[in-house]
Scaffold this active site. Structure first.
Site, PDB file in Angstrom:
ATOM      1  N   LYS A  82       0.824  -1.202   0.000  1.00  0.00           N
ATOM      2  CA  LYS A  82       0.000   0.000   0.000  1.00  0.00           C
ATOM      3  C   LYS A  82       0.862   1.258   0.000  1.00  0.00           C
ATOM      4  O   LYS A  82       0.617   2.204  -0.748  1.00  0.00           O
ATOM      5  CB  LYS A  82      -0.935  -0.016   1.208  1.00  0.00           C
ATOM      6  CG  LYS A  82      -1.918   1.135   1.246  1.00  0.00           C
ATOM      7  CD  LYS A  82      -2.961   0.957   2.336  1.00  0.00           C
ATOM      8  CE  LYS A  82      -4.001   2.063   2.272  1.00  0.00           C
ATOM      9  NZ  LYS A  82      -5.092   1.872   3.256  1.00  0.00           N
ATOM     10  N   GLU A  94       9.659  -5.867   4.533  1.00  0.00           N
ATOM     11  CA  GLU A  94       9.707  -7.258   4.081  1.00  0.00           C
ATOM     12  C   GLU A  94       9.456  -7.335   2.578  1.00  0.00           C
ATOM     13  O   GLU A  94      10.176  -8.035   1.842  1.00  0.00           O
ATOM     14  CB  GLU A  94       8.666  -8.107   4.815  1.00  0.00           C
ATOM     15  CG  GLU A  94       8.868  -8.194   6.317  1.00  0.00           C
ATOM     16  CD  GLU A  94       8.002  -7.208   7.074  1.00  0.00           C
ATOM     17  OE1 GLU A  94       7.624  -7.522   8.212  1.00  0.00           O
ATOM     18  OE2 GLU A  94       7.694  -6.126   6.514  1.00  0.00           O
ATOM     19  N   GLY A 129      -5.592  -2.736   3.964  1.00  0.00           N
ATOM     20  CA  GLY A 129      -4.824  -3.874   3.484  1.00  0.00           C
ATOM     21  C   GLY A 129      -5.555  -5.197   3.539  1.00  0.00           C
ATOM     22  O   GLY A 129      -5.584  -5.953   2.567  1.00  0.00           O
ATOM     23  N   ARG A 130      -6.168  -5.521   4.676  1.00  0.00           N
ATOM     24  CA  ARG A 130      -6.843  -6.811   4.816  1.00  0.00           C
ATOM     25  C   ARG A 130      -8.198  -6.831   4.124  1.00  0.00           C
ATOM     26  O   ARG A 130      -8.868  -7.861   4.110  1.00  0.00           O
ATOM     27  CB  ARG A 130      -6.975  -7.175   6.288  1.00  0.00           C
ATOM     28  CG  ARG A 130      -7.718  -6.157   7.136  1.00  0.00           C
ATOM     29  CD  ARG A 130      -7.537  -6.460   8.628  1.00  0.00           C
ATOM     30  NE  ARG A 130      -8.083  -5.425   9.498  1.00  0.00           N
ATOM     31  CZ  ARG A 130      -7.468  -4.284   9.788  1.00  0.00           C
ATOM     32  NH1 ARG A 130      -6.292  -4.027   9.249  1.00  0.00           N
ATOM     33  NH2 ARG A 130      -8.013  -3.396  10.593  1.00  0.00           N
ATOM     34  N   GLU A 174      -6.856  -8.790  13.514  1.00  0.00           N
ATOM     35  CA  GLU A 174      -6.254  -7.478  13.299  1.00  0.00           C
ATOM     36  C   GLU A 174      -7.322  -6.391  13.344  1.00  0.00           C
ATOM     37  O   GLU A 174      -7.062  -5.278  13.799  1.00  0.00           O
ATOM     38  CB  GLU A 174      -5.515  -7.436  11.960  1.00  0.00           C
ATOM     39  CG  GLU A 174      -4.659  -6.190  11.774  1.00  0.00           C
ATOM     40  CD  GLU A 174      -3.692  -6.302  10.611  1.00  0.00           C
ATOM     41  OE1 GLU A 174      -2.625  -6.929  10.785  1.00  0.00           O
ATOM     42  OE2 GLU A 174      -4.009  -5.792   9.523  1.00  0.00           O
ATOM     43  N   HIS A 199      -8.865 -35.724  13.359  1.00  0.00           N
ATOM     44  CA  HIS A 199      -7.893 -36.648  13.952  1.00  0.00           C
ATOM     45  C   HIS A 199      -6.760 -35.902  14.645  1.00  0.00           C
ATOM     46  O   HIS A 199      -5.732 -36.498  14.964  1.00  0.00           O
ATOM     47  CB  HIS A 199      -7.341 -37.574  12.865  1.00  0.00           C
ATOM     48  CG  HIS A 199      -8.387 -38.441  12.249  1.00  0.00           C
ATOM     49  ND1 HIS A 199      -8.695 -39.693  12.732  1.00  0.00           N
ATOM     50  CD2 HIS A 199      -9.235 -38.215  11.212  1.00  0.00           C
ATOM     51  CE1 HIS A 199      -9.673 -40.214  12.006  1.00  0.00           C
ATOM     52  NE2 HIS A 199     -10.020 -39.336  11.073  1.00  0.00           N
ATOM     53  N   LYS A 217       7.584  -3.883  14.499  1.00  0.00           N
ATOM     54  CA  LYS A 217       8.268  -3.512  13.252  1.00  0.00           C
ATOM     55  C   LYS A 217       9.189  -2.328  13.481  1.00  0.00           C
ATOM     56  O   LYS A 217      10.325  -2.288  12.971  1.00  0.00           O
ATOM     57  CB  LYS A 217       7.229  -3.184  12.183  1.00  0.00           C
ATOM     58  CG  LYS A 217       6.439  -4.378  11.702  1.00  0.00           C
ATOM     59  CD  LYS A 217       5.232  -3.981  10.883  1.00  0.00           C
ATOM     60  CE  LYS A 217       5.593  -3.195   9.659  1.00  0.00           C
ATOM     61  NZ  LYS A 217       4.402  -2.906   8.819  1.00  0.00           N
TER      62      LYS A 217
END
Length: 510
Positions: free
Chosen positions: A195, A201, A254-255, A340, A371, A481
């Site tokens: 964005k 990263e 963003g999400r 978030e 399981h 961060k």
């Protein structure tokens, strides 16, 4: 919290609903708490059945939660979000992801459609060979810029992808090397999704991808890059030609950004027509959410149950199990969307929240999870609401027994959690009365996936309104961060433990 709202919460906490089996003595219970959202026309109608009848929601709880929704001005806040108001008050922004699907302020919808047209032109140009022979795309992003594309590509390209897409988010070089091993630099594009176009990263991975292209014989590595960003000028400054910059509006979080140019790798993989179906499924849920009130609003009804289990019953987690291999990444996607968004400790006004906010979202794929973790769900000391997701139509061409056994296991787990089984042997006793909800899709195609994601976006928003919090900021992501960046810059003194770990790893500050 006002006296009126406090009174409603008091009534909710004082009410003791019947057991689930007792609630099912009402012959109309399923009809009251199970509804469909549909899209398409004539013989092409499809949809999802949302069954919340195996939860403890009863008339008393539903009525009280409807009162709460009124007291919290759910209708007003919904209208504000869909109208483009700056409901993200801490950042002074609107939250206009629905405009990407055609539901929102007119000007915002028009802008989104124009940006979609720009993306469509690039997608179709690539498919037509305008950038040469393109067989692979390495999509570099993190958080919402990666989780959404990864989910959609994994779900929708199991049979065939027009372009082979590899989503890389982790700064761990192993992730990027795996993508390199699967791709040929001569036939690979790189999408950089950020964005701000500053995420460390993403930009570090992007630089390494450019180096790999150059070392692989590509004369102009930047000529193989597509930028997906709300900061197009930074992408151009970084070196991407403006014809390969796909912008989106900063009011798209963003999400919540999969519907914008962040969806470029999805459109490239499945084709533009399918991407439009993806948007159309989401739009069908948007219109239901916009036009339906009270308990009949399925996302709001789901939030009623979420609030009951989290705030009244003290449940700290909610489990999501997709009985479909293609939805293996769906729990991961929901973790970011819900935790978030609603993992906050203050209200939208900055006051301390009175009560729990987001539960921990977790889950897996059935029948594998049966399981592994279902022992705790059935007989553990934690009460954990469960969501089941399944598709009536299979995703494979094998013997129908495979899909029949898959679905019977899904439905049986919900029934068993509710009914339990009494035994004098404690190790074999199942208390039952454990809640679940089921989302049963007619099929798992692009429109259905869009509808599922949009439903959970609105469910997340509805929960936020009922708690009085802002679901659209995420300041809690930033502190770690910032401290990591300070290590790189060499400007911080840390606690003795952290200093020792840095020394042991051979990391010097600055």
């Amino acid at each position: 919290m006002s006296d009126a709202i406090g009174s409603i919460w008091g009534a909710l906490k004082a009410h003791k609903p019947k057991s689930l089996l007792e609630l099912f003595e009402d012959p109309d219970r399923v009809a009251k708490l199970s509804d469909r959202i549909e899209w398409g026309e004539a013989e092409a109608v499809a949809g999802i059945q949302f069954d919340w009848s195996k939860t403890h929601l009863d008339e008393t709880l539903l009525s009280a939660f409807e009162q709460l929704a009124g007291a919290m001005d759910f209708a007003g806040k919904r209208a504000a979000m869909l109208g483009g108001a700056k409901i993200n008050n801490t950042e002074g922004r609107a939250a206009e992801h629905t405009a990407q699907r055609g539901v929102g302020a007119e000007a915002s919808v028009e802008e989104a459609m124009a940006l979609h047209a720009r993306m469509k032109m690039l997608v179709e140009a690539i498919h037509d060979g305008a950038l040469g022979d393109v067989k692979h795309l390495i999509h570099v992003g993190i958080g919402g810029s990666a989780l959404g594309p990864a989910l959609a590509i994994d779900a929708l390209t199991r049979d065939l992808a027009k372009v082979d897409v590899h989503v890389v988010s982790n700064i761990d070089g192993v992730a990027l090397e795996q993508a390199f091993e699967a791709c040929d630099p001569a036939t690979t594009l790189v999408a950089v999704a950020s964005k701000t176009f500053t995420t460390i990263e993403t930009m570090t991975n992007a630089a390494s991808a450019l180096k790999w292209l150059g070392e692989g014989g590509v004369d102009d590595p930047f000529g193989r890059v597509v930028a997906l960003t709300a900061s197009p000028e930074k992408a151009v400054e970084w070196g991407v030609d403006e014809t390969r910059v796909l912008p989106f509006n900063e009011t798209v979080g963003g999400r919540y950004s999969l519907w914008s140019s962040i969806g470029f790798p999805v459109a490239l993989a499945i084709g533009w027509e399918e991407f439009e179906e993806f948007l159309a499924g989401a739009q069908a849920v948007d219109m239901h959410f916009r036009d339906t009130d009270g308990r009949d609003n399925l996302a709001l009804r789901a939030a009623f149950a979420d609030q009951y289990y989290t705030r009244v019953r003290g449940c700290q987690t909610r489990a999501v199990f997709a009985y479909d291999e293609r939805l293996g990444l769906f729990p991961d996607y929901l973790q970011q969307l819900e935790m978030e968004s609603n993992g906050k400790s203050v209200t939208a006004e900055g006051d301390p929240v009175e009560g729990s906010t987001a539960p921990v979202t977790w889950g897996g794929v059935g029948t594998d999870a049966q399981h592994a973790v279902f022992q705790l769900l059935h007989q553990g000391t934690h009460l954990i609401p469960v969501d089941f997701i399944a598709s009536i139509a299979p995703g494979d061409m094998l013997d129908p027994a495979h899909h029949r056994i898959l679905l019977t296991n899904c439905f049986a787990q919900g029934a068993a959690l509710m009914a339990g089984k009494a035994s004098d042997d404690g190790a074999r006793n199942f208390e039952g009365n454990r809640p679940s909800a089921t989302m049963l899709c007619d099929d798992l195609d692009a429109a259905t996936l869009g509808a599922l994601i949009a439903f959970h976006e609105h469910r997340t928003f509805a929960n936020a309104v009922l708690m009085g919090i802002n679901p659209f900021d995420q300041f809690g992501v930033e502190l770690g961060k910032q401290m990591a960046n300070s290590i790189e810059a060499g400007g911080n003194q840390f606690d003795a433990s952290t200093e020792t770990l840095l020394e042991a790893a051979g990391i010097s500050q600055g």
